[in-house]
Motif scaffolding. Structure first.
Motif, mmCIF file in Angstrom:
data_model
loop_
_atom_site.group_PDB
_atom_site.id
_atom_site.type_symbol
_atom_site.label_atom_id
_atom_site.label_comp_id
_atom_site.label_asym_id
_atom_site.label_seq_id
_atom_site.Cartn_x
_atom_site.Cartn_y
_atom_site.Cartn_z
ATOM 1 N N UNK A 235 -4.700 0.768 4.304
ATOM 2 C CA UNK A 235 -3.490 1.643 4.261
ATOM 3 C C UNK A 235 -2.544 1.411 3.114
ATOM 4 N N UNK A 236 -2.210 0.067 3.071
ATOM 5 C CA UNK A 236 -1.555 -0.450 1.979
ATOM 6 C C UNK A 236 -1.943 0.042 0.582
ATOM 7 N N UNK B 187 -1.636 3.874 0.069
ATOM 8 C CA UNK B 187 -0.190 4.135 -0.184
ATOM 9 C C UNK B 187 0.140 3.579 -1.629
ATOM 10 N N UNK B 188 -0.350 2.693 -1.907
ATOM 11 C CA UNK B 188 -0.080 2.171 -3.334
ATOM 12 C C UNK B 188 -0.621 3.079 -4.618
ATOM 13 N N UNK C 120 -1.130 6.295 -4.031
ATOM 14 C CA UNK C 120 -0.140 7.644 -3.938
ATOM 15 C C UNK C 120 0.760 7.354 -4.773
ATOM 16 N N UNK C 121 1.329 6.148 -4.749
ATOM 17 C CA UNK C 121 2.566 5.716 -5.415
ATOM 18 C C UNK C 121 2.441 5.384 -6.887
ATOM 19 N N UNK C 122 1.230 5.415 -7.271
ATOM 20 C CA UNK C 122 0.857 4.901 -8.815
ATOM 21 C C UNK C 122 1.403 3.392 -8.953
ATOM 22 N N UNK C 123 1.169 2.609 -8.170
ATOM 23 C CA UNK C 123 1.513 1.323 -8.163
ATOM 24 C C UNK C 123 0.276 0.514 -8.094
ATOM 25 N N UNK C 124 -0.071 -0.515 -9.185
ATOM 26 C CA UNK C 124 -1.073 -1.592 -9.065
ATOM 27 C C UNK C 124 -0.581 -2.626 -8.336
ATOM 28 N N UNK C 125 -1.310 -2.993 -7.397
ATOM 29 C CA UNK C 125 -0.948 -4.425 -6.582
ATOM 30 C C UNK C 125 -2.142 -5.318 -6.609
ATOM 31 N N UNK D 68 -0.094 -9.365 -3.221
ATOM 32 C CA UNK D 68 1.184 -8.417 -3.013
ATOM 33 C C UNK D 68 0.528 -7.382 -1.875
ATOM 34 N N UNK E 285 2.525 -7.416 1.064
ATOM 35 C CA UNK E 285 3.243 -5.701 1.484
ATOM 36 C C UNK E 285 2.822 -5.323 2.983
ATOM 37 N N UNK F 189 6.097 -4.862 5.474
ATOM 38 C CA UNK F 189 6.095 -3.541 5.703
ATOM 39 C C UNK F 189 5.738 -3.346 7.252
ATOM 40 N N UNK G 286 -10.332 9.808 -17.349
ATOM 41 C CA UNK G 286 -10.434 8.440 -17.019
ATOM 42 C C UNK G 286 -11.522 8.155 -17.801
#
Lengths: 475, 102
Positions: free
Chosen positions: B6-7, B10-11, B13-18, B22, B26, B30, B98
């Motif tokens: 799930x994390x 969501x990451x 969707x948020x365009x956030x590389x973890x 992390x 997270x 969360x 890509x």
């Protein structure tokens, strides 16, 4: 020079207007203090006041203004405390800053803050923590921590900040100064780097209530560039009240009981202030805000949800940081944001994205919006019986640096008493009510929408009765 | 309780590389925050209208007339990759495809 620093902003403005003080001398006195400070309160300090007009002829009399980093200021770094905007110099100035400059308050500098205004300790700044001038081992509060510390330490005569869930009031409380969160819509948000658009409001952080009223008077008004801003009804009055006869204060048990974990020293100062209010002729009675304990939960869904949308713009395309521009587009976005945002901002983006994601939207975001309605209704009912609601501003005095950084939820409880007013969009002020173990305590008063003039008046009468002395923080 | 998948969803969707650390942190943080927030779902909110905004304004539109705006050079001044070509000016971006090598 010490004499200049000892004047309130309103006194200094009057001095410039009557010719007793030179505006250039006043600016230089504060510029030197701001440039040489050791609290990390400023991220940028001006060399000289911007040219134009005679300060003596203008209502704010040339008294220099510290401005939270997230207000856009043309040609001057405006980074919202974030590394993703490092070195960003916007091509325009926020409306409230332009209004205050035009009224005669030149820009002194930009103040440190929690990144994108997300935090209650200023430890989330991309440019280092700010130290509390009362005790340099402690936080100044946040997110407008730099503005609060600068005013408390006498590095600036007055400052502006923003408040989304308590970001003006809580640092004002922890630094022993006055902080006003206006009615939502009273001040334009144009040029404020957005956190949560339905909650963000600009407001003054000042040494006393009169300074707050004077500064706020020149911040208000409808702005065609912010369609949620409205015309303020009449001119903001400067406070004059000497007593509180006929004023009915309500004390909500939900925010002053044990749920928020109010420290005993904070409670003592709060109760002593209520006694002073009664002595001035006010009535003090318990009141109910049944949904207020749920405000924190609603806030930590609504604010991150709005933030996750607002912060989508930091994508390495139009301004700010770009990482791995040779990769494909999505990878560039994801790595730019991974490198540019700090841990708390990432946490809130994740929380907000989750709350808005398919399958969870109704259960989280939709529910929070309904709770927001109930909280507004609670206040509407309470204001049928009471003129103002009183609570402590923060459950705690300034805490030690690093003591709450490992537990995000504990940090969020800083906002326990301040978020209900934010969700309802009503004005609230924090004034220093005394010291607990040598640290300032804030007294928090909230009123109905656009009641700022009366709210400032009540705060003024209390301020005189309390007689708080903040000089020790200005050394 | 959020799990690793799930994390990561969501990451994305948020365009956030973890990184792995992390993702783990997270998920725990969360979940802890959501456990507290969950309490509002116990409230009886049937028939309550949602509030998205507190100002009593429905729509406020200005006259549909051209207004001054920034010249392109000013708008491009802070861009990481300003483009100035014969075809015009703009913001440079990597290829959205890509697999396409530059």
């Amino acid at each position: 020079m010490t004499e200049l620093i000892d004047l309130t902003a309103a006194q200094a403005a009057r001095g410039v207007q009557t010719g007793e003080i030179g505006a250039a001398e006043l600016f230089e006195a504060y510029r030197r203090r701001a440039a040489g400070e050791e609290l990390n309160a400023f991220l940028w300090v001006a060399d000289s006041p911007a040219a134009g007009g005679s300060p003596a002829d203008r209502p704010l009399g040339g008294v220099p203004l510290a401005v939270k980093d997230l207000f856009c200021t043309e040609g001057v770094p405006s980074q919202a405390g974030s590394r993703i905007l490092e070195g960003y110099r916007p091509p325009y100035t926020a409306t409230v800053v332009a209004k205050l400059t035009a009224a005669g308050a030149p820009l002194l500098g930009k103040t440190n803050q929690d990144e994108f205004a997300m935090g209650s300790s200023n430890e989330n700044s991309g440019y280092g923590a700010v130290l509390n001038p009362w005790d340099r081992g402690r936080v100044p509060g946040g997110s407008s921590g730099g503005s609060a510390a600068a005013v408390a330490a006498g590095l600036a005569p007055w400052a502006i900040g923003t408040d989304t869930g308590g970001s003006i009031r809580q640092p004002a409380a922890l630094c022993g100064i006055v902080g006003l969160k206006p009615t939502y819509g009273a001040c334009s948000r144009y040029g404020m780097i957005a956190f949560a658009s339905s909650l963000d409001q600009a407001g003054p952080l000042t040494r006393d209530v009169t300074d707050a009223a004077l500064l706020f008077r020149h911040m208000v008004g409808h702005d065609p560039c912010d369609s949620t801003s409205v015309e303020f009804p009449g001119q903001v009055a400067l406070p004059v009240a000497e007593d509180l006869r006929g004023i009915r204060l309500g004390v909500p048990e939900e925010l002053t009981g044990d749920a928020g974990g109010v420290q005993s020293g904070v409670r003592e100062s709060f109760e002593a202030t209520l006694n002073l209010a009664e002595g001035l002729g006010a009535s003090v009675e318990p009141c109910r805000l049944p949904h207020a304990p749920h405000a924190l939960s609603a806030y930590y869904l609504i604010a991150p949800a709005e933030a996750s949308a607002n912060l989508a713009r930091y994508d390495g395309v139009r301004y700010g940081l770009r990482v791995d521009g040779d990769a494909d587009l999505i990878t560039m976005y994801s790595r730019t944001r991974a490198r540019g945002f700090g841990p708390e901002v990432k946490r809130r983006i994740m929380l907000g994205t989750y709350a808005l994601s398919s399958g969870y939207y109704d259960a989280y975001y939709g529910t929070a919006q309904k709770v927001r309605t109930k909280i507004s209704e609670d206040f509407r009912v309470a204001f049928e019986q009471f003129d103002f609601i009183a609570t402590p501003t923060s459950p705690w005095t300034a805490f030690e640096l690093g003591s709450k950084t490992d537990d995000p939820l504990a940090m969020y409880f800083n906002d326990f008493c301040t978020v209900p007013m934010s969700l309802a969009g009503i004005p609230a002020i924090s004034i220093p009510s005394g010291l607990s173990e040598g640290l300032p305590v804030g007294f928090h008063l909230a009123g109905p929408a656009f009641s700022e003039s009366r709210l400032l008046d009540v705060a003024y009468a209390l301020e005189r009765a309390i007689g708080f002395d903040g000089r020790v923080a200005r050394t | 309780m959020l799990d690793r998948a799930q994390v990561l969803h969501v990451a994305r969707l948020a365009r956030l590389e973890l990184d792995d650390d992390e993702v783990q942190r997270m998920a725990a943080e969360l979940s802890h925050v959501l456990d507290h927030i969950e309490k509002i779902r116990e409230l009886d909110l049937d028939g309550v209208a949602p509030t998205s905004h507190v100002v009593d304004i429905v729509n406020r539109l200005r006259a549909d007339e051209p207004m001054p705006c920034f010249p392109p050079e000013v708008a491009l001044a802070a861009a990481p990759e300003p483009l100035r070509t014969a075809a015009g000016t703009g913001f440079g971006v990597p290829s959205p495809l890509a697999d396409e090598s530059p």
